[in-house]
Design a protein around this motif. Sequence first.
Motif, PDB file in Angstrom:
ATOM      1  N   SER A  23     -64.540  32.572  50.774  1.00  0.00           N
ATOM      2  CA  SER A  23     -63.349  32.566  51.619  1.00  0.00           C
ATOM      3  C   SER A  23     -62.341  33.549  51.040  1.00  0.00           C
ATOM      4  N   SER A  24     -61.405  33.973  51.906  1.00  0.00           N
ATOM      5  CA  SER A  24     -60.424  34.966  51.480  1.00  0.00           C
ATOM      6  C   SER A  24     -59.252  34.970  52.443  1.00  0.00           C
ATOM      7  N   CYS A  25     -58.106  35.402  51.924  1.00  0.00           N
ATOM      8  CA  CYS A  25     -56.980  35.656  52.823  1.00  0.00           C
ATOM      9  C   CYS A  25     -57.280  36.945  53.588  1.00  0.00           C
ATOM     10  N   TRP A  26     -56.745  37.034  54.783  1.00  0.00           N
ATOM     11  CA  TRP A  26     -56.878  38.242  55.601  1.00  0.00           C
ATOM     12  C   TRP A  26     -55.514  38.916  55.596  1.00  0.00           C
ATOM     13  N   GLU A  27     -55.274  39.710  54.564  1.00  0.00           N
ATOM     14  CA  GLU A  27     -53.963  40.304  54.329  1.00  0.00           C
ATOM     15  C   GLU A  27     -53.913  41.748  54.792  1.00  0.00           C
ATOM     16  N   GLY A  28     -52.704  42.290  54.774  1.00  0.00           N
ATOM     17  CA  GLY A  28     -52.528  43.716  55.021  1.00  0.00           C
ATOM     18  C   GLY A  28     -52.392  44.112  56.473  1.00  0.00           C
ATOM     19  N   VAL A  29     -52.296  43.158  57.379  1.00  0.00           N
ATOM     20  CA  VAL A  29     -52.101  43.503  58.790  1.00  0.00           C
ATOM     21  C   VAL A  29     -50.670  44.010  58.941  1.00  0.00           C
ATOM     22  N   ARG A  30     -50.544  45.269  59.370  1.00  0.00           N
ATOM     23  CA  ARG A  30     -49.220  45.891  59.453  1.00  0.00           C
ATOM     24  C   ARG A  30     -48.960  46.483  60.836  1.00  0.00           C
ATOM     25  N   ASN A  31     -49.390  45.779  61.844  1.00  0.00           N
ATOM     26  CA  ASN A  31     -49.126  46.125  63.233  1.00  0.00           C
ATOM     27  C   ASN A  31     -48.480  44.889  63.852  1.00  0.00           C
ATOM     28  N   TYR A  32     -47.361  45.059  64.535  1.00  0.00           N
ATOM     29  CA  TYR A  32     -46.624  43.899  65.035  1.00  0.00           C
ATOM     30  C   TYR A  32     -47.413  43.081  66.057  1.00  0.00           C
ATOM     31  N   GLU A  82     -50.338  47.804  47.660  1.00  0.00           N
ATOM     32  CA  GLU A  82     -50.366  48.847  48.693  1.00  0.00           C
ATOM     33  C   GLU A  82     -49.773  48.330  50.003  1.00  0.00           C
ATOM     34  N   TYR A  83     -49.644  47.012  50.134  1.00  0.00           N
ATOM     35  CA  TYR A  83     -49.097  46.402  51.343  1.00  0.00           C
ATOM     36  C   TYR A  83     -47.621  46.028  51.203  1.00  0.00           C
ATOM     37  N   PHE A  84     -46.986  46.485  50.149  1.00  0.00           N
ATOM     38  CA  PHE A  84     -45.567  46.186  49.911  1.00  0.00           C
ATOM     39  C   PHE A  84     -44.708  46.683  51.064  1.00  0.00           C
ATOM     40  N   ASP A  85     -43.756  45.848  51.468  1.00  0.00           N
ATOM     41  CA  ASP A  85     -42.782  46.216  52.495  1.00  0.00           C
ATOM     42  C   ASP A  85     -41.404  45.786  51.996  1.00  0.00           C
ATOM     43  N   PRO A  86     -40.567  46.719  51.594  1.00  0.00           N
ATOM     44  CA  PRO A  86     -39.256  46.363  51.032  1.00  0.00           C
ATOM     45  C   PRO A  86     -38.353  45.638  52.022  1.00  0.00           C
ATOM     46  N   LYS A  87     -38.655  45.708  53.310  1.00  0.00           N
ATOM     47  CA  LYS A  87     -37.842  45.018  54.316  1.00  0.00           C
ATOM     48  C   LYS A  87     -38.302  43.579  54.561  1.00  0.00           C
ATOM     49  N   SER A  88     -39.409  43.204  53.957  1.00  0.00           N
ATOM     50  CA  SER A  88     -39.918  41.845  54.105  1.00  0.00           C
ATOM     51  C   SER A  88     -39.485  41.017  52.905  1.00  0.00           C
ATOM     52  N   GLU A  89     -38.916  39.857  53.163  1.00  0.00           N
ATOM     53  CA  GLU A  89     -38.425  38.993  52.096  1.00  0.00           C
ATOM     54  C   GLU A  89     -39.045  37.603  52.245  1.00  0.00           C
ATOM     55  N   PRO A  90     -39.260  36.894  51.139  1.00  0.00           N
ATOM     56  CA  PRO A  90     -39.828  35.547  51.235  1.00  0.00           C
ATOM     57  C   PRO A  90     -39.034  34.615  52.157  1.00  0.00           C
ATOM     58  N   SER A  91     -37.719  34.782  52.199  1.00  0.00           N
ATOM     59  CA  SER A  91     -36.898  33.939  53.073  1.00  0.00           C
ATOM     60  C   SER A  91     -36.988  34.350  54.539  1.00  0.00           C
ATOM     61  N   ASN A  92     -37.474  35.573  54.783  1.00  0.00           N
ATOM     62  CA  ASN A  92     -37.616  36.086  56.145  1.00  0.00           C
ATOM     63  C   ASN A  92     -38.820  37.028  56.184  1.00  0.00           C
ATOM     64  N   PRO A  93     -40.032  36.467  56.086  1.00  0.00           N
ATOM     65  CA  PRO A  93     -41.226  37.327  56.005  1.00  0.00           C
ATOM     66  C   PRO A  93     -41.470  38.091  57.302  1.00  0.00           C
ATOM     67  N   ARG A  94     -41.849  39.327  57.133  1.00  0.00           N
ATOM     68  CA  ARG A  94     -42.153  40.187  58.279  1.00  0.00           C
ATOM     69  C   ARG A  94     -43.644  40.116  58.627  1.00  0.00           C
ATOM     70  N   TRP A  95     -44.489  39.902  57.628  1.00  0.00           N
ATOM     71  CA  TRP A  95     -45.938  39.986  57.804  1.00  0.00           C
ATOM     72  C   TRP A  95     -46.612  38.657  57.469  1.00  0.00           C
ATOM     73  N   MET A  96     -47.666  38.362  58.222  1.00  0.00           N
ATOM     74  CA  MET A  96     -48.375  37.096  58.075  1.00  0.00           C
ATOM     75  C   MET A  96     -49.853  37.355  57.812  1.00  0.00           C
ATOM     76  N   MET A  97     -50.521  36.313  57.306  1.00  0.00           N
ATOM     77  CA  MET A  97     -51.968  36.382  57.106  1.00  0.00           C
ATOM     78  C   MET A  97     -52.566  35.005  57.357  1.00  0.00           C
ATOM     79  N   VAL A  98     -53.874  34.965  57.485  1.00  0.00           N
ATOM     80  CA  VAL A  98     -54.629  33.723  57.612  1.00  0.00           C
ATOM     81  C   VAL A  98     -55.730  33.756  56.564  1.00  0.00           C
ATOM     82  N   ASP A  99     -56.346  32.619  56.328  1.00  0.00           N
ATOM     83  CA  ASP A  99     -57.519  32.570  55.452  1.00  0.00           C
ATOM     84  C   ASP A  99     -58.756  32.351  56.307  1.00  0.00           C
ATOM     85  N   ILE A 100     -59.829  33.027  55.926  1.00  0.00           N
ATOM     86  CA  ILE A 100     -61.099  32.885  56.631  1.00  0.00           C
ATOM     87  C   ILE A 100     -62.202  32.548  55.634  1.00  0.00           C
TER      88      ILE A 100
END
Length: 153
Positions: A23-32, A82-100
């Motif tokens: 299993s793994s997180c599905w990270e790095g999706v950077r399209n709204y 490599e997926y860092f986004d300076p505009k995304s903050e833990p209190s207001n996350p911009r990007w999400m992931m799921v685990d598969i």
Amino acid sequence: MAYWLFKTEPDEFSIDTLRVKKSSCWEGVRNYQARNMLRDEVKLGDLVLIYHSSCKMVGVAGIARVVRESYPDHFAFDPESEYFDPKSEPSNPRWMMVDIEFVRKTERLISLSVLKAMPELSEMPLVKRGNRLSVMPVSQHEWQAILSKETLK
């Protein structure tokens, strides 16, 4: 239960990588639009076609299952990622992931050329020109049609 297609570059993360990891997180999706699907529509138990892209053998390579619904992509908060986004903050996350989790490899890779030749898939975003989404819905009819091709020679 819903069905999805997740694109991945096998040099980065392949169906074999998932098989080994189990299993793994599905990270790095950077399209709204893809992010919104992960956040709002992808649910626990949904099935996912793992699609290898940007490689020599492009196509459906396996099946996974969603085992954790949407949560903040913590890589967006890590300046070393490599997926860092300076505009995304833990209190207001911009990007999400799921685990598969790994379900199985397909009996053979179901190539994009095979998928494009299938009339049942003519409305599927994957086979339309210019589609770059890394996450896309798959209807039950499309899912069944795709998997019917895995044993054909």
